[in-house]
Design a protein around this motif. Structure first.
Motif, PDB file in Angstrom:
ATOM      1  N   GLY A 154      42.444 -13.261   8.385  1.00 14.48           N
ATOM      2  CA  GLY A 154      41.943 -13.848   7.150  1.00 14.48           C
ATOM      3  C   GLY A 154      42.958 -14.836   6.612  1.00 14.48           C
ATOM      4  N   TYR A 155      42.861 -15.168   5.325  1.00 14.14           N
ATOM      5  CA  TYR A 155      43.805 -16.106   4.724  1.00 14.14           C
ATOM      6  C   TYR A 155      43.890 -15.828   3.235  1.00 14.14           C
ATOM      7  N   ILE A 156      45.083 -16.075   2.683  1.00 12.64           N
ATOM      8  CA  ILE A 156      45.355 -15.784   1.275  1.00 12.64           C
ATOM      9  C   ILE A 156      46.285 -16.856   0.714  1.00 12.64           C
ATOM     10  N   PRO A 157      46.347 -16.997  -0.613  1.00 12.94           N
ATOM     11  CA  PRO A 157      47.411 -17.807  -1.206  1.00 12.94           C
ATOM     12  C   PRO A 157      48.764 -17.147  -0.908  1.00 12.94           C
TER      13      PRO A 157
ATOM     14  N   VAL B 257      47.810 -19.423   3.481  1.00 14.71           N
ATOM     15  CA  VAL B 257      48.377 -19.003   4.767  1.00 14.71           C
ATOM     16  C   VAL B 257      47.422 -18.058   5.487  1.00 14.71           C
ATOM     17  N   VAL B 258      47.455 -18.145   6.824  1.00 11.33           N
ATOM     18  CA  VAL B 258      46.669 -17.246   7.670  1.00 11.33           C
ATOM     19  C   VAL B 258      47.412 -15.919   7.787  1.00 11.33           C
ATOM     20  N   VAL B 259      46.673 -14.813   7.718  1.00 11.66           N
ATOM     21  CA  VAL B 259      47.283 -13.490   7.838  1.00 11.66           C
ATOM     22  C   VAL B 259      46.520 -12.652   8.860  1.00 11.66           C
ATOM     23  N   ALA B 260      47.278 -11.800   9.555  1.00 11.19           N
ATOM     24  CA  ALA B 260      46.707 -10.866  10.519  1.00 11.19           C
ATOM     25  C   ALA B 260      47.291  -9.485  10.253  1.00 11.19           C
TER      26      ALA B 260
END
Length: 262
Positions: A197-200, A109-112
């Motif tokens: 960014g992006y993370i599991p 998933v994309v995160v801000a």
């Protein structure tokens, strides 16, 4: 009249009484503890949450002792490990796998930053942010803050999947900063208003905002696999069964998507 026993006669009588008592009682023998079977498991940082399910399985099977090794994904399986966890199918034909089993699915998933009010992006805008075509969040309705792109190192399994789904052959901006693992990515994005960014998804926390990108979300779902170079023996097989159907699977389903055959 007092009767006095000689010391030797008294000792003989006491020994006889003790033999009689022990003959009438059952001998109690202690059950020896089961022999510990050591299982070595290697997993990448992205799948660190699965280690909690592994610990649950060990608690349910006390004859198993677990040795965990967190290491980046390499071109070949860890030859010392009995089981190796991976996200996504091995991309190299040189990887020999004797046994493979899926225990769930992970979504990238994309995160801000939490201060960023945007919770949804188009794939075009996301690509624009990552490549540097968009330099300020205000250009797409976000806060007036410069875009700060965070990625993983080249060859990282998360980056390979994400770049393939988003960039269509384009290159990440040369201004992008590198986080070695999801823990560092979370810290970086949480600490800067303009960060993306992006993370599991298993790593998601209240420190960041998840941003939906509906057009590509299905491409960002990857299987969580347990691999072995040889057919698993007793203890690894027990551990694998727990991860697939036992208490470990319950814990996995609390953080991962269930596995679905496609």
């Amino acid at each position: 009249m007092r009767v006095r026993f000689r010391d030797g006669i008294l000792l003989f009588v006491l020994i006889g009484m003790w033999i009689g008592l022990t003959a009438c009682s059952e001998l109690v023998t202690a059950t020896p503890p089961p022999t510990l079977q050591v299982v070595r498991v290697t997993y990448p940082p992205a799948l660190r949450p699965v280690s909690e399910a592994l610990q649950t399985c060990v608690e349910a099977n006390p004859h198993i002792a677990l040795i965990l090794n967190e290491a980046p994904v390499s071109a070949s399986l860890d030859q010392v490990a009995d089981l190796t966890l991976r996200m996504g199918f091995p991309g190299s034909s040189s990887v020999f796998v004797a046994a493979a089993a899926a225990i769930g699915q992970e979504e990238i998933v994309v995160v801000a930053n939490r201060a960023n009010s945007l919770n949804r992006l188009s794939v075009e805008d996301l690509a624009g942010l990552l490549t540097g075509r968009l330099e300020n969040w205000g250009q797409i309705g976000g806060p007036d803050a410069p875009v700060e792109v965070w990625v993983y190192p080249q060859g990282n399994e998360l980056r390979d999947v994400f770049d393939g789904a988003v960039l269509s052959g384009e290159s990440i901006t040369t201004m992008a900063m590198v986080a070695p693992d999801p823990e560092a990515m979370l810290e970086a994005v949480a600490g800067s208003e303009g960060a993306i960014g992006y993370i599991p998804k298993a790593w998601i926390s209240a420190e960041v905002r998840q941003v939906r990108v509906d057009e590509i979300q299905a491409k960002l779902i990857q299987p969580v696999l347990v691999l072995a170079e040889s057919e698993p023996w007793d203890a690894p097989r027990t551990l694998l069964a727990c991860l697939q159907t036992g208490e470990g699977q319950k814990e996995i389903q609390a953080r991962y998507l269930p596995w679905e055959e496609k």
